[in-house]
Design a protein around this motif. Structure first.
Motif, PDB file in Angstrom:
ATOM      1  N   MET A 107       8.869   4.790   7.444  1.00  0.00           N
ATOM      2  CA  MET A 107       7.899   4.072   6.626  1.00  0.00           C
ATOM      3  C   MET A 107       7.610   4.807   5.319  1.00  0.00           C
ATOM      4  SD  MET A 107       6.985   1.163   7.817  1.00  0.00           S
ATOM      5  CE  MET A 107       5.551   0.912   6.790  1.00  0.00           C
TER       6      MET A 107
ATOM      7  N   THR B 267      11.357   0.232   9.515  1.00  0.00           N
ATOM      8  CA  THR B 267      10.081   0.847   9.885  1.00  0.00           C
ATOM      9  C   THR B 267      10.252   2.207  10.535  1.00  0.00           C
ATOM     10  OG1 THR B 267      10.101  -0.336  12.004  1.00  0.00           O
ATOM     11  CG2 THR B 267       8.997  -1.394  10.166  1.00  0.00           C
TER      12      THR B 267
ATOM     13  N   ILE C 148       0.279   1.570  -3.334  1.00  0.00           N
ATOM     14  CA  ILE C 148      -0.102   1.153  -1.986  1.00  0.00           C
ATOM     15  C   ILE C 148      -1.520   1.650  -1.724  1.00  0.00           C
ATOM     16  CG2 ILE C 148       0.390   1.452   0.470  1.00  0.00           C
ATOM     17  CD1 ILE C 148       3.334   1.565  -0.267  1.00  0.00           C
TER      18      ILE C 148
ATOM     19  N   ARG D 162       0.039  -8.605   0.320  1.00  0.00           N
ATOM     20  CA  ARG D 162       0.207  -8.017   1.649  1.00  0.00           C
ATOM     21  C   ARG D 162       1.682  -8.051   2.025  1.00  0.00           C
ATOM     22  NH1 ARG D 162      -2.725 -11.282   4.317  1.00  0.00           N
ATOM     23  NH2 ARG D 162      -1.141 -12.417   5.466  1.00  0.00           N
TER      24      ARG D 162
ATOM     25  N   CYS E 212       7.428   3.037   1.532  1.00  0.00           N
ATOM     26  CA  CYS E 212       6.306   3.167   0.592  1.00  0.00           C
ATOM     27  C   CYS E 212       6.763   3.772  -0.723  1.00  0.00           C
ATOM     28  CB  CYS E 212       5.205   4.011   1.223  1.00  0.00           C
ATOM     29  SG  CYS E 212       4.480   3.303   2.710  1.00  0.00           S
TER      30      CYS E 212
ATOM     31  N   GLN F 274       1.977  -2.837   8.246  1.00  0.00           N
ATOM     32  CA  GLN F 274       1.304  -3.697   7.272  1.00  0.00           C
ATOM     33  C   GLN F 274       0.843  -2.873   6.084  1.00  0.00           C
ATOM     34  OE1 GLN F 274      -1.562  -6.418   8.924  1.00  0.00           O
ATOM     35  NE2 GLN F 274      -2.712  -6.556   7.028  1.00  0.00           N
ATOM     36  N   LEU F 275       1.184  -3.344   4.872  1.00  0.00           N
ATOM     37  CA  LEU F 275       0.846  -2.651   3.630  1.00  0.00           C
ATOM     38  C   LEU F 275       0.135  -3.622   2.696  1.00  0.00           C
ATOM     39  CD1 LEU F 275       4.336  -0.999   2.966  1.00  0.00           C
ATOM     40  CD2 LEU F 275       2.429   0.028   4.206  1.00  0.00           C
TER      41      LEU F 275
ATOM     42  N   CYS G  86       6.212  -5.098   7.364  1.00  0.00           N
ATOM     43  CA  CYS G  86       7.519  -4.477   7.580  1.00  0.00           C
ATOM     44  C   CYS G  86       7.876  -4.591   9.053  1.00  0.00           C
ATOM     45  CB  CYS G  86       7.500  -3.018   7.155  1.00  0.00           C
ATOM     46  SG  CYS G  86       6.915  -2.752   5.467  1.00  0.00           S
TER      47      CYS G  86
ATOM     48  N   ARG H   8      -2.469   1.018   4.421  1.00  0.00           N
ATOM     49  CA  ARG H   8      -1.316   1.059   5.321  1.00  0.00           C
ATOM     50  C   ARG H   8      -1.831   1.207   6.753  1.00  0.00           C
ATOM     51  NH1 ARG H   8       3.189   5.913   5.873  1.00  0.00           N
ATOM     52  NH2 ARG H   8       3.952   5.278   7.930  1.00  0.00           N
ATOM     53  N   ARG H   9      -1.399   0.286   7.589  1.00  0.00           N
ATOM     54  CA  ARG H   9      -1.720   0.344   9.013  1.00  0.00           C
ATOM     55  C   ARG H   9      -0.509  -0.172   9.776  1.00  0.00           C
ATOM     56  NH1 ARG H   9      -6.848  -2.821  10.837  1.00  0.00           N
ATOM     57  NH2 ARG H   9      -7.883  -1.065   9.778  1.00  0.00           N
TER      58      ARG H   9
END
Length: 351
Positions: free
Chosen positions: A220, A217, A235, A209, A224, A242-243, A212, A238-239
């Motif tokens: 983004m 950010t 990946i 996990r 990635c 948070q990756l 960022c 992604r939310r």
């Protein structure tokens, strides 16, 4: 006087008799006990009284593992005859998200000392990066070969794509309420030494996990892209900031790439000014007047330190539909941070 002397003498004789009697009784009892022990003693065979593995020398020699030497961090004082050779097909930079090969610096703030240490790496440090190919021999064909090599290596490590059920199970396993293992990406973005941290996490788990925060950010998509390109991973979740980065089906920890570590942070080169004195197409007076108008514009949003700025680009793009000036409150952030945010916004909104 005579009676007291006689009494004391009799008392001493009584004590001597008791001591001699006690010695005689103890010697006879010991002799009797020794005779009984020799006649009726029983020694259990080894099968009924096995030794523990820790005390048995046979098991001790088999179970004892060689002790690992204590960890010793890399140092610039360690001089080896052969420099480290890494086959990673990309240029080594301090930050892969906050620097670009398309923007060339106009000067250097320090001599070209390699942050990997003197003589520890077989690549030349140009002051900005350590290129995979010698700059004197670089060409477009070689760059295409490196890109093809990187794509083939990533496809080989990833193997077959994950199914929806496997993806959901992995994402659920590496959420915050399941595990505390996490890598934080801050204002410096994805740094070179973070690649080694990611591979260390992949040694114990299939995914890691990543959280960022801060200036990176704003873009983004770039984070990635650089994560997948430099780590050969994928990946799968992604939310916000948070990756979850998956290592791949065919990843083998014992065959992980060799990543030399940077021993210190190199000084940033000198780049052209991000905020110019005059706007293109306007005079000095018109630029000053526009800046005064911008100070009176209501604040669109306020940025917090180490926050998530991924939604700022669509907000500014929508605000430009109603007004030609947009104001963003950056109080509390370092000067370099809001300059980088302004540069990223200018590039992303113009593209």
């Amino acid at each position: 006087m005579k009676t007291t002397a006689v009494i004391s003498r009799l008392f001493r004789l009584k004590i001597r008799l008791e001591n001699s009697r006690h010695r005689l009784f103890s010697s006879t009892a010991a002799a009797a006990a020794s005779e009984l022990r020799s006649k009726y003693s029983f020694v259990a065979p080894p099968s009924l009284n096995p030794q523990s593995p820790n005390k048995n020398p046979k098991f001790q020699s088999q179970s004892r593992k060689p002790s690992k030497p204590p960890y010793r961090p890399p140092s610039s004082l360690d001089r080896s005859d052969r420099p480290i050779r890494s086959d990673l097909p990309f240029d080594f930079r301090f930050s892969y998200t906050e620097s670009s090969a398309k923007v060339r610096p106009i000067g250097l703030r320090e001599p070209k000392y390699s942050p990997f240490g003197p003589g520890r790496l077989d690549r030349v440090w140009t002051g900005v990066c350590a290129p995979a190919v010698d700059p004197k021999v670089a060409s477009a064909a070689i760059d295409d070969d490196l890109e093809e090599k990187r794509r083939a290596a990533r496809d080989r490590i990833q193997g077959e794509p994950l199914t929806n059920a496997e993806r959901k199970a992995l994402v659920e396993r590496y959420q915050r309420h399941k595990t505390k293992r996490q890598i934080n990406i801050g204002r410096d973005g994805l740094t070179h030494n973070m690649l080694n941290d990611i591979h260390n996490h992949w040694k114990l788990a299939e995914a890691v996990r990543i959280k960022c925060m801060g200036v990176p950010t704003v873009d983004m998509k770039n984070i990635c892209t650089q994560l997948e390109d430099k780590t050969m991973g994928a990946i799968i979740f992604r939310r916000g900031g948070q990756l979850v980065l998956y290592r791949g089906r065919n990843y083998k920890p014992k065959e992980r790439p060799l990543i030399p570590l940077m021993l210190w942070k190199p000084q940033e080169p000198v780049y052209p000014r991000l905020i110019k004195t005059t706007i293109e197409g306007l005079s000095m007076e018109e630029t000053k007047e526009m800046r005064k108008r911008g100070l009176s514009v209501p604040v669109l949003t306020r940025l917090s330190k180490n926050g998530y700025y991924g939604s700022i680009v669509p907000m500014v793009r929508d605000a430009f539909l109603n007004d030609e000036l947009v104001r963003i409150d950056c109080k509390g952030l370092p000067i370099s941070d809001y300059k980088k945010i302004g540069c990223k916004l200018r590039v992303m909104l113009s593209s």
